[in-house]
Design a protein around this motif. Structure first.
Motif, PDB file in Angstrom:
ATOM      1  N   VAL A  68       5.747   8.075   2.987  1.00  0.00           N
ATOM      2  CA  VAL A  68       4.319   7.849   3.179  1.00  0.00           C
ATOM      3  C   VAL A  68       4.067   7.457   4.631  1.00  0.00           C
ATOM      4  N   LYS A  69       3.273   8.260   5.315  1.00  0.00           N
ATOM      5  CA  LYS A  69       2.902   7.957   6.696  1.00  0.00           C
ATOM      6  C   LYS A  69       1.751   6.958   6.665  1.00  0.00           C
ATOM      7  N   THR A  70       1.865   5.921   7.463  1.00  0.00           N
ATOM      8  CA  THR A  70       0.866   4.855   7.417  1.00  0.00           C
ATOM      9  C   THR A  70      -0.208   4.961   8.491  1.00  0.00           C
ATOM     10  N   LEU A  87       0.828  -1.210   0.000  1.00  0.00           N
ATOM     11  CA  LEU A  87       0.000   0.000   0.000  1.00  0.00           C
ATOM     12  C   LEU A  87       0.860   1.257   0.000  1.00  0.00           C
ATOM     13  N   MET A  88       1.943   1.234   0.767  1.00  0.00           N
ATOM     14  CA  MET A  88       2.859   2.380   0.781  1.00  0.00           C
ATOM     15  C   MET A  88       3.427   2.617  -0.614  1.00  0.00           C
ATOM     16  N   GLU A  89       3.789   1.549  -1.283  1.00  0.00           N
ATOM     17  CA  GLU A  89       4.349   1.646  -2.631  1.00  0.00           C
ATOM     18  C   GLU A  89       3.326   2.238  -3.602  1.00  0.00           C
ATOM     19  N   ALA A 123      -4.275  -2.146   5.518  1.00  0.00           N
ATOM     20  CA  ALA A 123      -3.351  -3.289   5.482  1.00  0.00           C
ATOM     21  C   ALA A 123      -3.803  -4.379   6.438  1.00  0.00           C
ATOM     22  N   ALA A 124      -4.227  -4.001   7.641  1.00  0.00           N
ATOM     23  CA  ALA A 124      -4.709  -4.985   8.619  1.00  0.00           C
ATOM     24  C   ALA A 124      -5.932  -5.718   8.069  1.00  0.00           C
ATOM     25  N   TYR A 125      -6.830  -4.986   7.428  1.00  0.00           N
ATOM     26  CA  TYR A 125      -8.011  -5.595   6.816  1.00  0.00           C
ATOM     27  C   TYR A 125      -7.603  -6.568   5.716  1.00  0.00           C
ATOM     28  N   TYR A 141       1.346   6.887  -6.634  1.00  0.00           N
ATOM     29  CA  TYR A 141       0.215   7.756  -6.953  1.00  0.00           C
ATOM     30  C   TYR A 141       0.527   9.214  -6.632  1.00  0.00           C
ATOM     31  N   ARG A 142       1.162   9.446  -5.474  1.00  0.00           N
ATOM     32  CA  ARG A 142       1.480  10.815  -5.036  1.00  0.00           C
ATOM     33  C   ARG A 142       2.822  11.313  -5.565  1.00  0.00           C
ATOM     34  N   GLU A 143       3.554  10.423  -6.247  1.00  0.00           N
ATOM     35  CA  GLU A 143       4.869  10.748  -6.803  1.00  0.00           C
ATOM     36  C   GLU A 143       5.843  11.181  -5.713  1.00  0.00           C
ATOM     37  N   ILE A 144       5.899  10.364  -4.656  1.00  0.00           N
ATOM     38  CA  ILE A 144       6.833  10.581  -3.564  1.00  0.00           C
ATOM     39  C   ILE A 144       7.511   9.249  -3.246  1.00  0.00           C
TER      40      ILE A 144
END
Length: 73
Positions: A22-24, A7-9, A66-68, A14-17
């Protein structure tokens, strides 16, 4: 790669960072994602992982989503 990293990837792309930026643990809205962006994120995850995501307000961060997703695997 675990669900959280995936998900972070996806969000980073998507945000181009960078993924490490990315804060989770913050709501998607604090990452600059609106409800349409989150729906697109869910679709991308579904396509890549072959999972169905039942979007709900409770899945409002990478950690929670992610937990879901871990429960579906």
């Amino acid at each position: 790669m675990n669900m959280k990293e995936k998900l972070m990837e996806i969000v980073a792309e998507y945000r181009e960072i960078a993924p490490e930026d990315v804060k989770t643990d913050v709501p998607f809205s604090e990452l600059g994602l609106d409800s349409l962006d989150v729906a697109e994120l869910a679709t991308k995850v579904e396509d890549e992982l072959g999972l169905f995501i039942d979007l709900s307000p409770d899945l409002n961060s990478i950690d929670k989503m992610a937990a879901y997703l871990e429960t579906l695997n």
